[in-house]
Structure formats: C-alpha cells, structure tokens
Design an enzyme around this catalytic site. Structure first.
Site, PDB file in Angstrom:
ATOM      1  N   ASP A  13     -70.961 -16.839 -42.390  1.00 57.24           N
ATOM      2  CA  ASP A  13     -71.406 -15.492 -41.990  1.00 57.24           C
ATOM      3  C   ASP A  13     -70.316 -14.719 -41.259  1.00 57.24           C
ATOM      4  OD1 ASP A  13     -74.082 -16.197 -42.871  1.00 57.24           O
ATOM      5  OD2 ASP A  13     -74.272 -17.321 -40.994  1.00 57.24           O
ATOM      6  N   LYS A  16     -66.941 -12.792 -45.099  1.00 57.03           N
ATOM      7  CA  LYS A  16     -66.022 -13.107 -46.206  1.00 57.03           C
ATOM      8  C   LYS A  16     -66.185 -12.138 -47.368  1.00 57.03           C
ATOM      9  CE  LYS A  16     -67.482 -17.382 -46.487  1.00 57.03           C
ATOM     10  NZ  LYS A  16     -68.286 -17.430 -45.237  1.00 57.03           N
ATOM     11  N   GLY A  40     -74.692 -16.156 -48.785  1.00 57.64           N
ATOM     12  CA  GLY A  40     -74.733 -14.789 -49.269  1.00 57.64           C
ATOM     13  C   GLY A  40     -73.593 -13.958 -48.739  1.00 57.64           C
ATOM     14  N   HIS A  41     -73.113 -13.026 -49.547  1.00 59.71           N
ATOM     15  CA  HIS A  41     -72.083 -12.087 -49.135  1.00 59.71           C
ATOM     16  C   HIS A  41     -72.626 -10.670 -49.301  1.00 59.71           C
ATOM     17  CE1 HIS A  41     -68.758 -15.249 -50.131  1.00 59.71           C
ATOM     18  NE2 HIS A  41     -69.356 -15.468 -48.998  1.00 59.71           N
ATOM     19  N   GLN A 223     -70.085 -20.477 -47.152  1.00 58.22           N
ATOM     20  CA  GLN A 223     -70.348 -21.052 -45.833  1.00 58.22           C
ATOM     21  C   GLN A 223     -69.075 -21.014 -44.963  1.00 58.22           C
ATOM     22  OE1 GLN A 223     -71.408 -23.347 -48.572  1.00 58.22           O
ATOM     23  NE2 GLN A 223     -73.484 -22.620 -48.582  1.00 58.22           N
TER      24      GLN A 223
END
Length: 429
Positions: A13, A16, A40-41, A223
C-alpha cells in the site's frame, strides 16, 4: 538501465500503482511477476480513477505491452471482470497489448472456499483476504495446480482436475462440506478458457527477445517486502516471495539482464490486517494519518493501521531487496504536523537492536526508539521540483536517506500522475 524492478519496501500500500504508471511512460513493457488479486493499485489520471488488481499498471497507457508472469496466481473470473471494467474506461485490451504466461497457475472457487474455512479455524487470525491466494500457491508447490496451458487439452484438463480434487475433497470431507464434482469444475474451466487462451503466451521467450532488442522492461511487484513469505513478519505474510529477485523467476527472464531496483516507500508506515507494527499509533496521530492518506485497501476496503516512519524496517528491506533508490510517496500527508517522529532503532528485553528479529515473540515485543524532527506548515501538494518543498520537508527527506542508506530517487506529492519530483531517473541511472 534497461530494466527497472518496482517493489514495496514496507507492508504494501505504498503507492506502487502511481509510480509504475508514471514510469511506464518511458517503458516499453510492464510485467507483473507475483501475487494475486488480493493486492490492488489505484491510479489517478487526469481526475479519472482506475482500480487494478491483476492487470499491470501500465495497461492504461496506449502502445505498451503488459505481461502477467508465471509467478502470479490468476483468478480467471476476477481477471475477466477487471478487464471488462477497464474497457468501460475506454482502455483497449487485446492479445497484442496483454500477454499471460501460459504456465501461470489458476485460482479456482475451491481455493477461495478453502481460504475462508482455514482462516475461520485459526485461533490466531492471519488477516487473509479470503481470495484463495494462499491455497492456490499451496497447490502449485504441491504439483497439483491447474495452469492456463492445461485448458488447451480436454484429456489433460480432466487429469489435472482429478489430481486437484483428490486433495481438496479429502479436506472438504474432514470439514463436513459437500465435495466438488469433477464435471462442475471442468464446466467452469471450459466456460472461461475461450476468453483467456488467446492471451496465453510463452512469456519467458517473449521477454528474452524483448530484452535482447534493448526494450525497457518495468517489473511491478505486489504487496510489500515485509509481507514476503520468507523475509516478512511471518506468519502474518503473503503466500509468495515479494523480494526483487522474484522478478526474474516470476517472469522467466534470466538474471543476467540486470535491473535497477526502486523501492516504493511511504513517508509514514501502514499495514493491513494482523501482525507486529512497532511504530503503530493507535491514537489521534494514527487517525489523522489514516484520514489524510485515505488509508483504505483498494481491493478489500479494509482500514489500514497507521504509524510513524520506521527507518529500521526500510533499511532492512533495502538490504534484502538490493534497493538502488526509493520513491518516497505521500509526503503531502505530513503537511501541517508541528513535529514528525522517525523510528531509528528498537529496544527488546533491555537490548538495543538495529533490525527486526525473525522470532514471533521478538517482533511482537520490540519497542520503537524515536528521534523528533520539526514539521512544516506549508503545503507540498502538487510540488514537482525539489526546490518547491519547504526546508523542513527537504530535511525530512534527507534524514530518511541517511537512516536507510540509499538515495531518494523520486518524491510523490499527490495521487495525480504528474505531481512527481524526479531526482534520478531509474531508467537512466
């Protein structure tokens, strides 16, 4: 450098998605090399928000090749749903713009069911998302996984389904849960294969040719390094290796290709789920960081725990991943704080420590040692040059560099793509 590997240097988080998207402007190929759709991004481009889980962050840019490598575990339904959502934003996704490694292992409904039941039985919860990531990796290591390439042959597919269900149905009988019938799983696989097989390619071969042609390859990890199954805060970790070297094994590109390793690093610290967190601020400071940083998971919506920057942990991950430089994100969240603390060491049972030990007891028991820096009242939001930063913010960045032992290459000052300060271009380093 023609190759850049982007990894998270904390518990994930770190932002990225924005940095990978920003770097992909000068990249030719963007590769996702591990993890599943539990990560998730979020990308914010010209005010439009894209939420990605499996698709590489470069997929929203035209004329780029995106690749899902063999180190990823793919939920076919989740991937197809994500592709449909992104297409609604006007993004074109074709077999010419997206490749999936033909030997990638699949996440199936049985894995999600097993994930949820296993977490429910644990006395001490790990905090899994229940999306089947761990069980899918277990089956891969157990040599009973179903891979994308297995869907090309009905006989092979039936054999692989039998091998998978021999294991899972024993487990389900022990739980008193109804067994899965082979024909049901085969029916599901036949339903999705026509949609996914056009994207299946020998990715290792494609990457070798691209590297030999001098193409710029950007590797995108999921991650963070502190969730690495070997080097993270075990057992509160993910199911794959998140260290930078996994980029090669998780894509099939030979290590002789070399790479610049960019560690994405938040200007404070967050983590989702259970596990040790030495600098956590379960108080007004943590609440303020969470609110200003919008600290909720992209995939799960779970609230993130927040705390001060931990230089001990980032220094440790810098060494573990061979990080060449860091991209410091969310500096703007620190605006207006009268003072800012940085963890510079730990105390444990009367001893001073300069690293986080591996034992569960030590990780849970360490006490953070802080130094205090002056904050700044000016806004850093949208700054695109280092000289635009307040002196106290510049000092904060420089002190982080000193403590973690590696330079800051990029500073992000808002979620917007262009609100980025470039100090050293990883592709030109």
């Amino acid at each position: 450098m023609t190759n850049v590997i982007v990894v998270g240097s904390q518990w994930g988080d770190e932002g990225k998605g924005k940095i990978v998207d920003w770097l992909s402007e000068t990249a030719d190929v963007i590769v996702r090399f591990q993890g599943g759709h539990n990560a998730g991004h979020t990308l914010v481009i010209d005010g439009k928000v894209y939420k990605l889980s499996l698709l590489p962050s470069g997929v929203v840019r035209p004329n780029k090749l995106s690749i899902i490598g063999n180190g990823v575990v793919v939920d076919p339904k989740a991937l197809l749903d994500e592709m449909a959502r992104i297409r609604e934003h006007g993004v074109e996704i074709t077999p010419e713009t997206l490749m999936i490694a033909e030997n990638v292992a699949l996440i199936l409904p049985v894995h999600q069911q097993m994930d949820s039941s296993a977490e429910g039985m644990r006395k001490h919860k790990i905090g899994t998302t229940g999306r089947g990531i761990g069980p899918a990796y277990e089956d891969k290591v157990g040599r009973r996984a179903i891979r994308l390439c297995d869907l090309t042959d009905d006989a092979i597919m039936a054999e692989r389904v039998d091998a998978l269900l021999q294991h899972h149905n024993v487990y389900r009988r022990g739980l008193g849960v109804e067994e899965i019938q082979p024909q049901d799983l085969i029916g599901f696989l036949k339903e999705i294969r026509e949609q996914l097989l056009p994207y299946a390619k020998p990715v290792w071969k494609e990457l070798d040719q691209l590297a030999r042609a001098g193409k710029r390859i950007l590797f995108e990890g999921a991650q963070g390094l502190l969730l690495d199954v070997d080097h993270g805060t075990y057992p509160f970790v993910t199911s794959s290796n998140t260290v930078s070297s996994t980029a090669f094994g998780g894509s099939g590109l030979g290590m002789q290709s070399g790479a610049y390793v960019l560690g994405i690093t938040k200007a404070y610290t967050t983590r989702v789920g259970e596990g040790p967190f030495p600098t956590e601020q379960d108080n007004d400071i943590g609440q303020l960081l969470g609110e200003r940083g919008h600290e909720f998971g992209t995939v799960t919506g779970r609230k993130r725990r927040c705390g001060w920057f931990d230089a001990v942990l980032v220094r440790q991950t810098v060494k573990l991943a061979g990080i060449s430089g860091i991209a410091l994100t969310k500096l703007d969240v620190m605006d207006g704080m009268p003072e800012i603390k940085i963890c510079t060491g730990y105390r444990y049972q009367g001893q001073e420590l300069d690293y986080l030990p591996a034992s569960i007891a030590a990780q849970a028991g360490v006490e953070a040692v802080y130094e205090t820096l002056p904050g700044w009242s000016e806004s850093t939001v949208g700054a695109r040059s280092f000289k635009d930063l307040p002196p106290a913010a510049t000092h904060y960045v420089r002190r982080i560099e000193e403590l973690i032992g590696t330079p800051v290459s990029v500073v992000s000052t808002s979620p917007e793509r262009q609100d980025t300060i470039l100090i050293k271009d990883p592709f030109e380093y």
